[in-house]
Structures are given as structure tokens and as C-alpha cells.
Design a protein around this motif. Structure first.
Motif, PDB file in Angstrom:
ATOM      1  N   GLU A 191       0.812  -1.205   0.000  1.00 18.22           N
ATOM      2  CA  GLU A 191       0.000   0.000   0.000  1.00 18.22           C
ATOM      3  C   GLU A 191       0.850   1.261   0.000  1.00 18.22           C
ATOM      4  O   GLU A 191       0.490   2.274  -0.597  1.00 18.22           O
ATOM      5  N   TRP A 192       2.000   1.195   0.660  1.00 22.62           N
ATOM      6  CA  TRP A 192       2.895   2.347   0.718  1.00 22.62           C
ATOM      7  C   TRP A 192       3.367   2.755  -0.673  1.00 22.62           C
ATOM      8  O   TRP A 192       3.601   3.941  -0.943  1.00 22.62           O
ATOM      9  N   LEU A 193       3.517   1.770  -1.572  1.00 18.50           N
ATOM     10  CA  LEU A 193       3.982   2.065  -2.923  1.00 18.50           C
ATOM     11  C   LEU A 193       2.926   2.867  -3.683  1.00 18.50           C
ATOM     12  O   LEU A 193       3.264   3.825  -4.394  1.00 18.50           O
ATOM     13  N   PHE A 194       1.665   2.482  -3.531  1.00 14.34           N
ATOM     14  CA  PHE A 194       0.594   3.213  -4.216  1.00 14.34           C
ATOM     15  C   PHE A 194       0.559   4.662  -3.767  1.00 14.34           C
ATOM     16  O   PHE A 194       0.553   5.577  -4.591  1.00 14.34           O
ATOM     17  N   TRP A 195       0.534   4.878  -2.448  1.00 16.79           N
ATOM     18  CA  TRP A 195       0.430   6.242  -1.940  1.00 16.79           C
ATOM     19  C   TRP A 195       1.683   7.050  -2.245  1.00 16.79           C
ATOM     20  O   TRP A 195       1.603   8.260  -2.495  1.00 16.79           O
ATOM     21  N   GLY A 196       2.836   6.410  -2.230  1.00 18.76           N
ATOM     22  CA  GLY A 196       4.066   7.127  -2.543  1.00 18.76           C
ATOM     23  C   GLY A 196       4.077   7.644  -3.969  1.00 18.76           C
ATOM     24  O   GLY A 196       4.397   8.821  -4.215  1.00 18.76           O
ATOM     25  N   VAL A 197       3.713   6.780  -4.923  1.00 15.96           N
ATOM     26  CA  VAL A 197       3.690   7.188  -6.331  1.00 15.96           C
ATOM     27  C   VAL A 197       2.569   8.192  -6.581  1.00 15.96           C
ATOM     28  O   VAL A 197       2.757   9.195  -7.286  1.00 15.96           O
ATOM     29  N   GLN A 198       1.400   7.957  -6.003  1.00 14.77           N
ATOM     30  CA  GLN A 198       0.255   8.845  -6.220  1.00 14.77           C
ATOM     31  C   GLN A 198       0.548  10.258  -5.724  1.00 14.77           C
ATOM     32  O   GLN A 198       0.296  11.237  -6.429  1.00 14.77           O
ATOM     33  N   GLN A 199       1.088  10.363  -4.529  1.00 18.47           N
ATOM     34  CA  GLN A 199       1.380  11.684  -3.966  1.00 18.47           C
ATOM     35  C   GLN A 199       2.539  12.359  -4.691  1.00 18.47           C
ATOM     36  O   GLN A 199       2.573  13.580  -4.833  1.00 18.47           O
ATOM     37  N   ALA A 200       3.510  11.563  -5.136  1.00 22.47           N
ATOM     38  CA  ALA A 200       4.667  12.132  -5.829  1.00 22.47           C
ATOM     39  C   ALA A 200       4.296  12.696  -7.196  1.00 22.47           C
ATOM     40  O   ALA A 200       4.997  13.577  -7.713  1.00 22.47           O
ATOM     41  N   LEU A 201       3.212  12.204  -7.776  1.00 25.21           N
ATOM     42  CA  LEU A 201       2.809  12.675  -9.099  1.00 25.21           C
ATOM     43  C   LEU A 201       1.740  13.755  -9.053  1.00 25.21           C
ATOM     44  O   LEU A 201       1.770  14.700  -9.838  1.00 25.21           O
ATOM     45  N   ILE A 202       0.803  13.626  -8.127  1.00 30.69           N
ATOM     46  CA  ILE A 202      -0.377  14.483  -8.177  1.00 30.69           C
ATOM     47  C   ILE A 202      -0.061  15.941  -7.860  1.00 30.69           C
ATOM     48  O   ILE A 202      -0.589  16.857  -8.499  1.00 30.69           O
ATOM     49  N   PHE A 203       0.811  16.189  -6.902  1.00 28.65           N
ATOM     50  CA  PHE A 203       1.082  17.573  -6.514  1.00 28.65           C
ATOM     51  C   PHE A 203       1.912  18.321  -7.555  1.00 28.65           C
ATOM     52  O   PHE A 203       1.605  19.490  -7.855  1.00 28.65           O
ATOM     53  N   PRO A 204       2.954  17.724  -8.155  1.00 29.38           N
ATOM     54  CA  PRO A 204       3.618  18.435  -9.268  1.00 29.38           C
ATOM     55  C   PRO A 204       2.674  18.727 -10.431  1.00 29.38           C
ATOM     56  O   PRO A 204       2.757  19.787 -11.051  1.00 29.38           O
ATOM     57  N   LEU A 205       1.758  17.779 -10.720  1.00 33.16           N
ATOM     58  CA  LEU A 205       0.789  18.025 -11.789  1.00 33.16           C
ATOM     59  C   LEU A 205      -0.115  19.204 -11.461  1.00 33.16           C
ATOM     60  O   LEU A 205      -0.435  20.021 -12.332  1.00 33.16           O
ATOM     61  N   LEU A 206      -0.524  19.298 -10.195  1.00 36.28           N
ATOM     62  CA  LEU A 206      -1.379  20.406  -9.780  1.00 36.28           C
ATOM     63  C   LEU A 206      -0.665  21.744  -9.920  1.00 36.28           C
ATOM     64  O   LEU A 206      -1.207  22.707 -10.469  1.00 36.28           O
ATOM     65  N   ILE A 207       0.560  21.804  -9.425  1.00 38.15           N
ATOM     66  CA  ILE A 207       1.299  23.069  -9.439  1.00 38.15           C
ATOM     67  C   ILE A 207       1.645  23.485 -10.867  1.00 38.15           C
ATOM     68  O   ILE A 207       1.509  24.656 -11.239  1.00 38.15           O
ATOM     69  N   LEU A 208       2.078  22.517 -11.684  1.00 40.54           N
ATOM     70  CA  LEU A 208       2.509  22.830 -13.047  1.00 40.54           C
ATOM     71  C   LEU A 208       1.348  23.038 -14.013  1.00 40.54           C
ATOM     72  O   LEU A 208       1.575  23.277 -15.195  1.00 40.54           O
TER      73      LEU A 208
END
Length: 277
Positions: A191-208
Motif C-alpha cells: 500500500e505504501w507504494l501506491f500512496w508514494g507514487v500517487q502523492q509524488a505525481l499528483i502535486f507536481p501536476l497540480l502546481i505545473l
């Protein structure tokens, strides 16, 4: 004896035929079945919908006054600031919601219910689309509620244009949901892998994407990176549609980004599902 044989033959001829749907008809039927099953589970616990509405309201309450002060030098009024900001908040709700599709899958993997779903003759792409639509449907209500709450402060939108904006966002959401579903399968028992990848991608996408803050005043590398972010074109298209400017070229670019994301997400999602079957 002959009468009995004739009766038996008649009974056999009168047996109902089982019609197996194929093609688009089966896909639509299976998608509706998956969506109905998933949305009923959500409606049994409406507290999650209410709680998920708090985050965008917090963003709206905190960022909108800051943006009003930031745009004061440009002569933008509060109404114009909301016209720029609210569509971005609606996109944010959709992105957060559909990207959580894989988290629900992780729970089903642990309980064993996912295997029972795969044992059914449901179309694999229908499972992805049905679950993504389940995540997107409540977001439509939340987005419209936020738009209505901003009406007294000068925000304006045309209902038909809003429907077109939400439809475009739904196409994009299906792709994001399918990618999240594939990530959930890849992160099985981790489960840690899912949340790690999801959080690592979603916030840069939001900001950019320029969703919360304008990128025109940002560094050059950030503006270049934003051009390769499909979410940028979605946000621009949503702002144009809610403003009533359907003929703006950014709407077409947003549609292209939504369709490409949807097709790519379904392709990856279906392949990953078949690989883990």
C-alpha cells in the motif's frame, strides 16, 4: 407415448434462449452494472462525500482572498478572480477523486472480493470505466455546489457550458481512474507504494497546471514543463467553458488532452488487469 414425446418436444422448443451481449452493447451493460454496484456502496456512507467537500472549500476560502490581492495590481475584480479560480478547484476535486480509484482496489485485494469480480464475465475495460465514473459522479455534484456557492460573489456560468465542461472533465477522469487502478494492481500488498507514487505525481501536476496560482510569473523552466502537462490544457479548457467561450482554441486542446489521457489510461489499465488475472 407419441403424445408424451410431442409434449416434451414442444416444451424444449419453448425454452427461452440466453442472449449473450457482445461488442458495444455488452460494454455499456457491464459499465452500468459496475457503476451501480459501486455507487450504492458510496450512498450507504454519505459522510465520505460530505467530508471530501471540505478540502476544496478550504482551498476556496483561503486561496481566493490571496489571489484577489495578487491580481489587484492587474485590475481584476473579485468576480474575475473567482471566474479564474473556481474551474481550477473543480478540476482539483476531479483529480483527487479519480486518482483514488486504486486505493479502493487495494482494500478489495486484501479482502478477496476483487477475485470474485474477475470471476464474472464482465468486460475488463467496463470495470475500469465503471469504477472511474463512480468516483467522478459525486464530484459533479460537489463541483456544481461550489459553483453555486460562488454565485453571490460574482461567479457566473452557463448551465449548458458547465455540462460540456463536466463532460470533458469526465473523459479525463476515466483515464486518470484507469491509471490509478493499474497502479493499485501493480502495488498489490504494498500500500505504501501506491500512496508514494500517487502523492509524488499528483502535486507536481497540480502546481505545473497553473490551477492554484498563475504560471506567467514563474521561472522559464516551469512554464516549459507546464506545456508537457496534460492537466494544463484541461484547466485552460475548463476556464474557457465556464466563462462561456466555447470557440476558444484552448477548448479543443483540452479535448485532445482528455481523449489522449482516457485512451492511454484504458490501454494501460486493461493490459495490467489482464496481466494480473
Amino acid at each position: 407415448m407419441s403424445a408424451q414425446t410431442q409434449t416434451t418436444g414442444t416444451a424444449r422448443r419453448e425454452e427461452p434462449r440466453i442472449v449473450v451481449r457482445t461488442g458495444p452493447g455488452k460494454f455499456v451493460t457491464d459499465t452500468r452494472a459496475v457503476f451501480t454496484r459501486e455507487i450504492l456502496l458510496t450512498l450507504r456512507d454519505p459522510f465520505t462525500l460530505i467530508f471530501s467537500l471540505l478540502q476544496p472549500l478550504v482551498f476556496l476560502g483561503l486561496f481566493a482572498p490571496l489571489l484577489t490581492g495578487t491580481f489587484a495590481d492587474t485590475g481584476m475584480t473579485t468576480a474575475q478572480t473567482l471566474q479564474w479560480f473556481v474551474p481550477g478547484v473543480i478540476v482539483m476535486i476531479s483529480l483527487f477523486g479519480t486518482s483514488m480509484t486504486g486505493s479502493n482496489l487495494l482494500y478489495e485485494l486484501m479482502t478477496g472480493s476483487y477475485e470474485r469480480v474477475l470471476a464474472t464475465p464482465l468486460d475488463r475495460s467496463a470495470i475500469l470505466v465503471g469504477r472511474a465514473l463512480k468516483e467522478f459522479a459525486p464530484l459533479v455534484v460537489q463541483g456544481l455546489l461550489i459553483a453555486v456557492l460562488c454565485l453571490p460573489f460574482g461567479f457566473r456560468f452557463n448551465p449548458l457550458h458547465a455540462v460540456a465542461a463536466l463532460a470533458l472533465l469526465g473523459i479525463f477522469g476515466i483515464g486518470v481512474g484507469a491509471l490509478s487502478y493499474a497502479l493499485g494492481l501493480a502495488a498489490k500488498n504494498r500500500e505504501w507504494l501506491f500512496w508514494g507514487v500517487q502523492q509524488a505525481l499528483i502535486f507536481p501536476l497540480l502546481i505545473l497546471s497553473g490551477m492554484m496560482l498563475p504560471l506567467e510569473t514563474g521561472p522559464g523552466w516551469m512554464q516549459v514543463a507546464a506545456r508537457f502537462n496534460p492537466l494544463t490544457y484541461i484547466v485552460d479548457a475548463e476556464r474557457a467553458l465556464f466563462a462561456g467561450d466555447v470557440t476558444d482554441p484552448v477548448v479543443l486542446w483540452g479535448l485532445v488532452a482528455a481523449v489522449v489521457t482516457c485512451a492511454g489510461g484504458l490501454l494501460v489499465g486493461v493490459r495490467t488487469t489482464r496481466r494480473h488475472t
